[in-house]
Write an enzyme that holds these catalytic residues in place. Structure first.
Site, PDB file in Angstrom:
ATOM      1  N   TYR A  97       0.056  -0.032   7.448  1.00  0.00           N
ATOM      2  CA  TYR A  97      -0.028  -1.299   6.740  1.00  0.00           C
ATOM      3  C   TYR A  97       0.475  -2.524   7.767  1.00  0.00           C
ATOM      4  O   TYR A  97       0.483  -3.471   7.421  1.00  0.00           O
ATOM      5  CB  TYR A  97       0.546  -1.153   5.502  1.00  0.00           C
ATOM      6  CG  TYR A  97       0.146  -0.192   4.677  1.00  0.00           C
ATOM      7  CD1 TYR A  97      -1.104  -0.676   4.056  1.00  0.00           C
ATOM      8  CD2 TYR A  97       0.506   0.956   4.546  1.00  0.00           C
ATOM      9  CE1 TYR A  97      -1.861   0.330   3.046  1.00  0.00           C
ATOM     10  CE2 TYR A  97       0.103   1.840   3.307  1.00  0.00           C
ATOM     11  CZ  TYR A  97      -0.847   1.674   2.694  1.00  0.00           C
ATOM     12  OH  TYR A  97      -1.610   2.509   2.136  1.00  0.00           O
ATOM     13  N   HIS A 102      -1.343  -8.216   3.874  1.00  0.00           N
ATOM     14  CA  HIS A 102      -0.677  -7.719   2.662  1.00  0.00           C
ATOM     15  C   HIS A 102       0.803  -7.707   3.189  1.00  0.00           C
ATOM     16  O   HIS A 102       1.704  -7.590   2.406  1.00  0.00           O
ATOM     17  CB  HIS A 102      -1.022  -6.572   2.045  1.00  0.00           C
ATOM     18  CG  HIS A 102      -1.007  -6.370   0.513  1.00  0.00           C
ATOM     19  ND1 HIS A 102      -0.847  -7.690  -0.209  1.00  0.00           N
ATOM     20  CD2 HIS A 102      -0.789  -5.397  -0.348  1.00  0.00           C
ATOM     21  CE1 HIS A 102      -0.768  -7.420  -1.370  1.00  0.00           C
ATOM     22  NE2 HIS A 102      -0.837  -5.871  -1.391  1.00  0.00           N
ATOM     23  N   ASN A 149       3.521  -2.270  -5.005  1.00  0.00           N
ATOM     24  CA  ASN A 149       3.579  -2.290  -6.598  1.00  0.00           C
ATOM     25  C   ASN A 149       4.840  -1.633  -7.451  1.00  0.00           C
ATOM     26  O   ASN A 149       4.791  -1.568  -8.541  1.00  0.00           O
ATOM     27  CB  ASN A 149       2.186  -1.576  -7.035  1.00  0.00           C
ATOM     28  CG  ASN A 149       2.060   0.050  -6.909  1.00  0.00           C
ATOM     29  OD1 ASN A 149       3.091   0.454  -6.155  1.00  0.00           O
ATOM     30  ND2 ASN A 149       1.044   0.660  -7.507  1.00  0.00           N
ATOM     31  N   ASP A 174       2.450 -12.626   0.163  1.00  0.00           N
ATOM     32  CA  ASP A 174       1.087 -13.098   0.626  1.00  0.00           C
ATOM     33  C   ASP A 174       0.463 -13.659  -0.671  1.00  0.00           C
ATOM     34  O   ASP A 174       0.571 -13.272  -1.764  1.00  0.00           O
ATOM     35  CB  ASP A 174       0.306 -12.084   1.385  1.00  0.00           C
ATOM     36  CG  ASP A 174       0.184 -10.765   0.353  1.00  0.00           C
ATOM     37  OD1 ASP A 174       1.241 -10.176   0.109  1.00  0.00           O
ATOM     38  OD2 ASP A 174      -0.846 -10.764  -0.167  1.00  0.00           O
ATOM     39  N   ASN A 195       0.741  -7.886  -6.912  1.00  0.00           N
ATOM     40  CA  ASN A 195       1.453  -6.793  -7.883  1.00  0.00           C
ATOM     41  C   ASN A 195       2.897  -6.381  -7.514  1.00  0.00           C
ATOM     42  O   ASN A 195       3.658  -6.058  -8.287  1.00  0.00           O
ATOM     43  CB  ASN A 195       0.638  -5.236  -7.254  1.00  0.00           C
ATOM     44  CG  ASN A 195      -0.829  -5.170  -8.042  1.00  0.00           C
ATOM     45  OD1 ASN A 195      -0.942  -5.889  -9.108  1.00  0.00           O
ATOM     46  ND2 ASN A 195      -1.612  -4.614  -7.309  1.00  0.00           N
TER      47      ASN A 195
END
Length: 278
Positions: A97, A102, A149, A174, A195
């Protein structure tokens, strides 16, 4: 004998700098042993009434003299230490990631911490954590490692442990609804479908009264799934634009902590677009 008393009084008048009763008593004692060449006896003893008058004079002088700065500082109550700011960047852990849309919250926190010489080198409360100061403001940086999340698990624990007021919890994340690299600083608000913010609000018992810095990542092109879009890396040109935005965010956070929310919001929300600054 009156001449001797006059000499004694003249001597005492030159000792006005003595500020305590003990010093005065010592001065009287020293006078009592002064030798006078023309006196048959070798010493002069001040009468009790004279001693009392001298003591009263110096007591009155000391009472009317204001305390010095050092004395005033000694009696002033100590101010309680400042509570730290918590600056949280949202993202997902792991190389998979890294450098994706994100994770711009992570990138912003990294940029601010590096600019201030603060290393996020410890792991606690399920987060990478760094502590230091921005100016005279104590600050804690955090990058939750719980995945997006579940960010609230980490943030809620830090806030609870350090008793940080929500007004001093800045969350950086973001935002699909802002144009790419656009910043928006707000004093409170909802989660906007993000989230990580949803999780934090849940762990704050539904409270939304904490500041947030939103970083625009733009809308996905065509009919691309937003979930896939936020995990896309940046192009070379996008990276250059994002680096400019990160620098702008560093300045914004410094203003926020040192000059207050209103000045920081004005600086961020009325900023010129990138094309006008080049």
């Amino acid at each position: 004998m009156s001449i001797l008393l006059q000499h004694s009084n003249n001597y005492l008048l030159h000792t006005n700098h003595i500020q305590s009763k003990m010093s005065v008593a010592a001065s009287i004692s020293s006078i009592a042993t002064v030798r006078f060449p023309n006196c048959r006896r070798h010493c002069f003893r001040a009468s009790p009434s004279l001693s009392l008058r001298i003591m009263a004079q110096f007591s009155s002088s000391a009472a009317s003299t204001p305390p010095s700065r050092s004395e005033a500082a000694a009696v002033e109550p100590k101010k309680p230490p400042k509570l730290p700011w918590l600056i949280v960047g949202l993202g997902n852990p792991g190389k998979k990631y890294s450098s994706t849309r994100h994770n711009v919250g992570f990138e912003m926190v990294d940029a601010i911490a590096e600019a201030e010489g603060i290393a996020l080198s410890s792991v606690s409360f399920k987060a990478l954590v760094g502590k230091g100061f921005i100016g005279d403001a104590p600050v804690i940086f955090a990058k939750p490692q719980t995945y997006m999340n579940k960010s609230g698990e980490s943030v809620g624990a830090i806030v609870s442990y350090y008793k940080i007021p929500l007004q001093q919890v800045l969350v950086i994340f973001d935002d699909l609804d802002l144009p790419f690299t656009k910043l928006r600083l707000l004093p409170k608000g909802g989660h906007g479908g993000q989230n990580g913010m949803r999780s934090i609000i849940d762990h704050f018992k539904g409270s939304r009264d904490f500041p947030r810095l939103r970083i625009g990542i733009g809308r996905p092109p065509g009919k691309m799934d937003p979930a896939n879009f936020v995990l896309r890396p940046f192009t070379k040109q996008e990276r250059e634009e994002l680096d400019f935005t990160l620098q702008h965010g560093i300045d914004a956070v410094r203003i926020l902590l040192l000059e207050g929310f209103n000045k920081a919001a004005t600086f961020v929300n009325t900023a010129k677009p990138l094309e006008q600054c080049s």
